[in-house]
Design an enzyme around this catalytic site. Structure first.
Site, PDB file in Angstrom:
ATOM      1  N   ASN A 135      -1.697  -1.183   2.738  1.00 21.00           N
ATOM      2  CA  ASN A 135      -1.406   0.214   3.065  1.00 21.00           C
ATOM      3  C   ASN A 135       0.016   0.397   3.605  1.00 21.00           C
ATOM      4  O   ASN A 135       0.409  -0.278   4.558  1.00 21.00           O
ATOM      5  CB  ASN A 135      -2.374   0.700   4.159  1.00 21.00           C
ATOM      6  CG  ASN A 135      -3.774   0.919   3.654  1.00 21.00           C
ATOM      7  OD1 ASN A 135      -4.102   0.557   2.522  1.00 21.00           O
ATOM      8  ND2 ASN A 135      -4.611   1.514   4.484  1.00 21.00           N
ATOM      9  N   HIS A 193      -0.274   0.416  13.074  1.00 17.66           N
ATOM     10  CA  HIS A 193       0.270   1.583  12.366  1.00 17.66           C
ATOM     11  C   HIS A 193       1.604   2.005  12.991  1.00 17.66           C
ATOM     12  O   HIS A 193       1.797   1.845  14.197  1.00 17.66           O
ATOM     13  CB  HIS A 193      -0.710   2.755  12.459  1.00 17.66           C
ATOM     14  CG  HIS A 193      -1.968   2.545  11.677  1.00 17.66           C
ATOM     15  ND1 HIS A 193      -3.181   2.301  12.263  1.00 17.66           N
ATOM     16  CD2 HIS A 193      -2.198   2.541  10.342  1.00 17.66           C
ATOM     17  CE1 HIS A 193      -4.103   2.161  11.319  1.00 17.66           C
ATOM     18  NE2 HIS A 193      -3.537   2.298  10.143  1.00 17.66           N
ATOM     19  N   GLY A 194       2.486   2.519  12.186  1.00 19.26           N
ATOM     20  CA  GLY A 194       3.754   3.051  12.696  1.00 19.26           C
ATOM     21  C   GLY A 194       4.834   1.989  12.770  1.00 19.26           C
ATOM     22  O   GLY A 194       4.696   0.897  12.217  1.00 19.26           O
ATOM     23  N   ASP A 215      -8.034   8.078   3.464  1.00 15.70           N
ATOM     24  CA  ASP A 215      -7.589   7.060   4.426  1.00 15.70           C
ATOM     25  C   ASP A 215      -8.169   7.394   5.806  1.00 15.70           C
ATOM     26  O   ASP A 215      -8.006   8.520   6.291  1.00 15.70           O
ATOM     27  CB  ASP A 215      -6.048   7.098   4.458  1.00 15.70           C
ATOM     28  CG  ASP A 215      -5.443   5.974   5.264  1.00 15.70           C
ATOM     29  OD1 ASP A 215      -6.056   4.892   5.340  1.00 15.70           O
ATOM     30  OD2 ASP A 215      -4.326   6.177   5.806  1.00 15.70           O
ATOM     31  N   HIS A 216      -8.842   6.450   6.426  1.00 16.72           N
ATOM     32  CA  HIS A 216      -9.425   6.638   7.765  1.00 16.72           C
ATOM     33  C   HIS A 216     -10.324   7.866   7.879  1.00 16.72           C
ATOM     34  O   HIS A 216     -10.164   8.677   8.804  1.00 16.72           O
ATOM     35  CB  HIS A 216      -8.335   6.704   8.847  1.00 16.72           C
ATOM     36  CG  HIS A 216      -7.582   5.423   8.997  1.00 16.72           C
ATOM     37  ND1 HIS A 216      -8.117   4.317   9.620  1.00 16.72           N
ATOM     38  CD2 HIS A 216      -6.346   5.045   8.574  1.00 16.72           C
ATOM     39  CE1 HIS A 216      -7.227   3.324   9.579  1.00 16.72           C
ATOM     40  NE2 HIS A 216      -6.151   3.736   8.940  1.00 16.72           N
TER      41      HIS A 216
HETATM   42  O1  G3H Z   1      -3.334   5.510   9.287  1.00 14.92           O
HETATM   43  C1  G3H Z   1      -2.254   5.985   9.575  1.00 14.92           C
HETATM   44  C2  G3H Z   1      -1.423   6.626   8.542  1.00 14.92           C
HETATM   45  O2  G3H Z   1      -0.075   6.272   8.715  1.00 14.92           O
HETATM   46  C3  G3H Z   1      -1.607   8.114   8.534  1.00 14.92           C
HETATM   47  O3  G3H Z   1      -0.998   8.741   9.600  1.00 14.92           O
HETATM   48  O4  G3H Z   1      -2.612  10.531  10.341  1.00 14.92           O
HETATM   49  O5  G3H Z   1      -0.138  10.728  10.798  1.00 14.92           O
HETATM   50  O6  G3H Z   1      -1.030  11.002   8.497  1.00 14.92           O
HETATM   51  P1  G3H Z   1      -1.220  10.337   9.833  1.00 14.92           P
HETATM   52  P1  13P Z   2       1.942   2.046   8.185  1.00 13.83           P
HETATM   53  O1  13P Z   2       2.310   3.467   8.456  1.00 13.83           O
HETATM   54  O2  13P Z   2       2.197   1.190   9.364  1.00 13.83           O
HETATM   55  O3  13P Z   2       2.529   1.556   6.925  1.00 13.83           O
HETATM   56  O4  13P Z   2       0.323   2.016   8.000  1.00 13.83           O
HETATM   57  C1  13P Z   2      -0.255   2.736   6.958  1.00 13.83           C
HETATM   58  C2  13P Z   2      -1.742   2.651   7.007  1.00 13.83           C
HETATM   59  O5  13P Z   2      -2.332   1.666   7.412  1.00 13.83           O
HETATM   60  C3  13P Z   2      -2.503   3.796   6.501  1.00 13.83           C
HETATM   61  O6  13P Z   2      -3.871   3.637   6.648  1.00 13.83           O
HETATM   62 ZN    ZN Z   3      -4.512   2.618   8.373  1.00 17.66          ZN
END
Ligand code: G3H
Ligand code: 13P
Ligand code: ZN
Length: 284
Positions: free
Chosen positions: A230, A180-181, A82-83
């Site tokens: 996601n 996100h969040g 992811d990312h």
């Molecule tokens: O893309 C955002 C996801 O919620 C991952 O968040 O980098 O804190 O694991 P994180």
């Molecule tokens: P949320 O934490 O807002 O559900 O987003 C998740 C996300 O996009 C991970 O790449």
């Molecule tokens: Zn994301």
């Protein structure tokens, strides 16, 4: 079953008009909760790991946990980065066993995002790993990106067309109003923009920041072409609520299994709800 590329899961979702949930994992209980939910719903599932997850748990732990989960499951499971932000990290994940990667060049100017995505595509294609890219800036905290602005940062449909044409990427994450969040207010998604993007690019669309988006909006987004949704924050909330409730009700409890067990169950329940909402129950 062994791990499958996200591409395979999204192709079926595209044909049949539903979306596959992509759930973020950070530890064993979360991986188990995701697979338990997918099994119970007989649904394909994507388990994804962020930069933060890899930093916290370690790359080898994540791969090992998800591989064991997939081997023991009867539903198709994908392990997705992811990312992913850099070429080296993406390649490392492929080498360690990820079946799918995201290369997030959304901070870069368009041409540089295309070049970076193509560099990843060349390697990923050769080894059968699928690739997700991002265009536009998804709101909220995304590593060091913090986005206040709205429209200026949303995905431009014409740029999306050019991007997909020049990269041949398997799926595209778009910025259409999610963040996100946890949301402060109710998110308002730009459906006309999504519809326009989908009419110009014929590949599966990915919705990030989907926790806290109202169910009706999620359904509408899926109707308009979103095939990967996601979810991270909702899992975190369920985990922490579960832990808190157990500790509050049993302040003398010192057995971690008796604290994490109910939290895992709470995560499974919310993930099952999401899978049903996305329409992938029974699609394994
Ligand atoms: O893309 C955002 C996801 O919620 C991952 O968040 O980098 O804190 O694991 P994180
Ligand atoms: P949320 O934490 O807002 O559900 O987003 C998740 C996300 O996009 C991970 O790449
Ligand atoms: Zn994301």
């Amino acid at each position: 079953m062994s791990l499958v590329p996200v591409k395979n899961l999204l192709e079926k979702a595209e044909r049949e008009g539903y979306a596959v949930g992509a759930f973020n994992c950070n530890n064993m209980e979360i991986v188990q909760a995701i697979v338990d939910a997918a099994e119970a719903e007989k649904s394909p599932v994507i388990i994804q790991a962020s930069q933060g997850a890899i930093k916290y748990a370690g790359l080898k732990y994540i791969v090992a946990l998800v591989q064991v989960a997939a081997e023991q499951s009867t539903v198709p499971v994908a392990l997705h980065l992811d990312h992913g932000t850099g070429f080296e990290q993406v390649i490392k994940c492929i080498r360690y066993g990820f079946s799918s990667v995201m290369i997030d060049g959304s901070k870069l100017p368009l041409e540089e995002n295309i070049a970076l995505t193509n560099k990843v595509m060349e390697v990923a294609r050769a080894v059968g790993v699928s690739v997700e890219a991002e265009l536009g800036k998804i709101g909220g905290t995304e590593d060091d990106i913090y986005v206040h602005e709205r429209d200026a940062l949303f995905t431009d449909p014409e740029e999306a067309r050019v991007f997909v044409e020049k990269t041949g990427v398997d799926s595209l994450a778009v910025a259409i109003g999610t963040a996100h969040g946890q949301y402060k207010g109710e998110p308002k998604l730009d459906f006309p923009r999504l519809e326009k993007i989908k009419s110009l690019v014929k590949i599966p669309i990915v919705l990030h920041g989907s926790s806290g988006v109202p169910d009706e909006a999620i359904k509408q987004a899926i109707k308009l072409g979103v095939r990967k949704v996601n979810i991270d924050t909702n899992i975190r909330e369920a985990f922490v609520k579960g832990v808190r409730e157990t500790i509050d009700n049993n302040p003398k409890e010192i057995d971690p299994r008796k604290i994490l067990g109910p939290a895992k169950k709470a995560m499974t329940d919310i993930i099952r709800e999401k899978i049903r909402l996305f329409g992938s129950s029974g699609k394994a």
